[in-house]
Write an enzyme that holds these catalytic residues in place. Sequence first.
Site, short mmCIF file in Angstrom:
data_model
loop_
_atom_site.label_atom_id
_atom_site.label_comp_id
_atom_site.label_asym_id
_atom_site.label_seq_id
_atom_site.Cartn_x
_atom_site.Cartn_y
_atom_site.Cartn_z
N GLU A 4 0.82 -1.19 0.00
CA GLU A 4 0.00 0.00 0.00
C GLU A 4 0.86 1.25 0.00
OE1 GLU A 4 -3.69 -2.14 2.33
OE2 GLU A 4 -2.58 -0.62 3.38
N CYS A 28 -1.03 5.61 9.96
CA CYS A 28 0.22 4.94 10.32
C CYS A 28 -0.06 3.60 10.98
CB CYS A 28 1.00 5.76 11.34
SG CYS A 28 1.30 7.41 10.84
N CYS A 30 7.19 -5.11 15.70
CA CYS A 30 6.75 -4.04 16.60
C CYS A 30 5.32 -4.35 17.02
CB CYS A 30 6.86 -2.69 15.91
SG CYS A 30 8.55 -2.35 15.37
N CYS A 83 6.65 -6.98 6.72
CA CYS A 83 7.77 -6.48 7.52
C CYS A 83 8.28 -7.61 8.40
CB CYS A 83 7.32 -5.31 8.39
SG CYS A 83 8.71 -4.49 9.23
N CYS A 93 2.06 -2.34 15.68
CA CYS A 93 1.94 -2.05 14.24
C CYS A 93 1.25 -3.21 13.53
CB CYS A 93 3.34 -1.83 13.66
SG CYS A 93 3.30 -1.52 11.88
N1 SAH Z 1 9.81 0.43 9.72
C1 SAH Z 1 9.98 1.85 9.59
C2 SAH Z 1 9.04 2.44 8.59
C3 SAH Z 1 7.57 2.37 8.96
S1 SAH Z 1 7.10 3.95 9.39
C4 SAH Z 1 9.87 2.50 10.96
O1 SAH Z 1 9.59 1.79 11.91
O2 SAH Z 1 10.14 3.67 11.10
C5 SAH Z 1 5.56 3.79 10.08
C6 SAH Z 1 5.43 4.68 11.30
O3 SAH Z 1 4.13 4.49 11.87
C7 SAH Z 1 6.44 4.29 12.34
O4 SAH Z 1 6.86 5.38 13.09
C8 SAH Z 1 5.63 3.36 13.17
O5 SAH Z 1 6.20 3.19 14.41
C9 SAH Z 1 4.29 4.08 13.21
N2 SAH Z 1 3.20 3.17 13.55
C10 SAH Z 1 3.16 1.84 13.39
N3 SAH Z 1 2.00 1.35 13.84
C11 SAH Z 1 1.28 2.38 14.31
C12 SAH Z 1 -0.01 2.50 14.87
N4 SAH Z 1 -0.80 1.43 15.04
N5 SAH Z 1 -0.44 3.73 15.22
C13 SAH Z 1 0.34 4.80 15.01
N6 SAH Z 1 1.58 4.75 14.48
C14 SAH Z 1 2.04 3.55 14.13
#
Ligand code: SAH
Length: 369
Positions: free
Chosen positions: A102, A345, A126, A122, A129
Site C-alpha cells: 500500500e 500509520c 513491533c 515487515c 503495528c
Molecule cells: N519500519 C519503519 C518504517 C515504517 S514507518 C519504521 O519503523 O520507522 C511507520 C510509522 O508508523 C512508524 O513510526 C511506526 O512506528 C508508526 N506506527 C506503526 N503502527 C502504528 C499504529 N498502530 N499507530 C500509530 N503509528 C504507528
Amino acid sequence: MKSFVNASVKQTKINLLDFDRKGMQAFFVEIGEKPFRATQLIKWIYQEGEHDFDRMTNLSKSLRAYLTEHCCIVAPEIIFEQVASDGTRKWVIEMGGGNKVEAVYIPEENRATLCVSSQVGCALACTFCSTAQQGFNRNLTTAEIIGQLMAANARVGEQGRVTNVVMMGMGEPLLNFDNVVPAMNLMTEDFAFGLSKRRVTISTSGVVPAMYRLTEVCDISMAVSLHAPTDAVRDILVPINQKYPLQELMAACKKYIESSPRGFITFEYVMLEGINDSLADARALVKLLKHVPSKMNLIPFNPFPNTQYTCSSKEAIERFRDVLYKAGIVTTIRKTRGEDIDAACGQLVGKVQDKSRRAERLERMGLST
Ligand code: SAH
C-alpha cells in the site's frame, strides 16, 4: 505521464527502473556505451514519461535496438483506490505473485506527501503495528519503490504532483538498503524527480549499522521510530531494540545529524495509554534527547483488530507535548489522516504471502525447507 507496462508481466529483461544514475552509467559502460547515455535515459523515463525505446530519438538506432531486445521499463500498477473524506488516498499496488503493498497519498494546502512502502510485509515485530502482524514476504526492488512514486504522479496529474516522500509505508527500509538507496537517489536526482533532500525522509525503527552506512552514501532526511525513552519499554514495543539499544541508537543519530541536510532527526513516538505516555516518560525522553538535535512527532495510536493497546487521551498527549515543548524540543502531534479508510500509520497491511511465518511453522513441524 503515460502509463507503463503492468509489472505482473513476466520479466526476463533488465528493468531500467532498477538503476539510479550511477547504476545506469555502470550499465551503459558495461555494454560499451558512454556513461552520458544514463542521463539521456533518465530524462526520457522520468521527465518525458517515455517507455518506448524507439521513440528515444537522441539514441543511435543500434542502441535503441539493443535496449528493445534486452531491457524494459516496467512500473507496478495501482489496482485499487480508496479516497478518505479528508482527501487522503490509499492505493493498493500489485507487485506480482499475489503480493500487494500500500501507498498513501496525503494532499495538503501547499504540498502533497506520498507514503511509500519498502518491503512486502515487515520482518520486524513491533507490537503496536499492524503491518508486523502480516509477516514478511520479500524486499521490493528499486523499480517497485520508485514505481510507487511514478504511479502516484500518473494518477493524480500535474496539479497534485507529489512534493514530499516519506518511507513510512510497509516494511523497514534500512533492511532493504541496496534497493532503497537507489530509489531515494532517483527521488532527489535532478533529471528524475528532483525532490529536495529535505522533502525525502527515510523512517527507521533503528537498524543502527545501516544508519551508519547511510551516512556514507545518502544525505536525505531521517526519522527514527523511538516510541519509548527506556530500553525496558522499547525492548517490548520495538523488539529490534534488544539488538541495538537506545545508547547505540542515539550515537548513530548524532552521527547522522552531522551529515543530514536538516541538522536534526525527527523522532516518531506513538502514544499508548499507560505504556509510554506518563509525565515521567516525557521527562525521561527529554533527558535522552538532551544532546541530540531533534523534532518530536507524537502519533496518536491507530488501533487495528486484536490489538492490546489503546490510544492515550487527548489530554495525556497534550500534557506529554507540553513537557517536551518546555524543554525546547519542537513537538507536533501528528494529525491522523485517512482514518476512515485504514490508511493511517501502522494500518497498512496490503496482502502478503507470508514466507517467514510459513517457514517457522514448517520448522516447528520438523518440515523445514
Ligand atoms: N519500519 C519503519 C518504517 C515504517 S514507518 C519504521 O519503523 O520507522 C511507520 C510509522 O508508523 C512508524 O513510526 C511506526 O512506528 C508508526 N506506527 C506503526 N503502527 C502504528 C499504529 N498502530 N499507530 C500509530 N503509528 C504507528
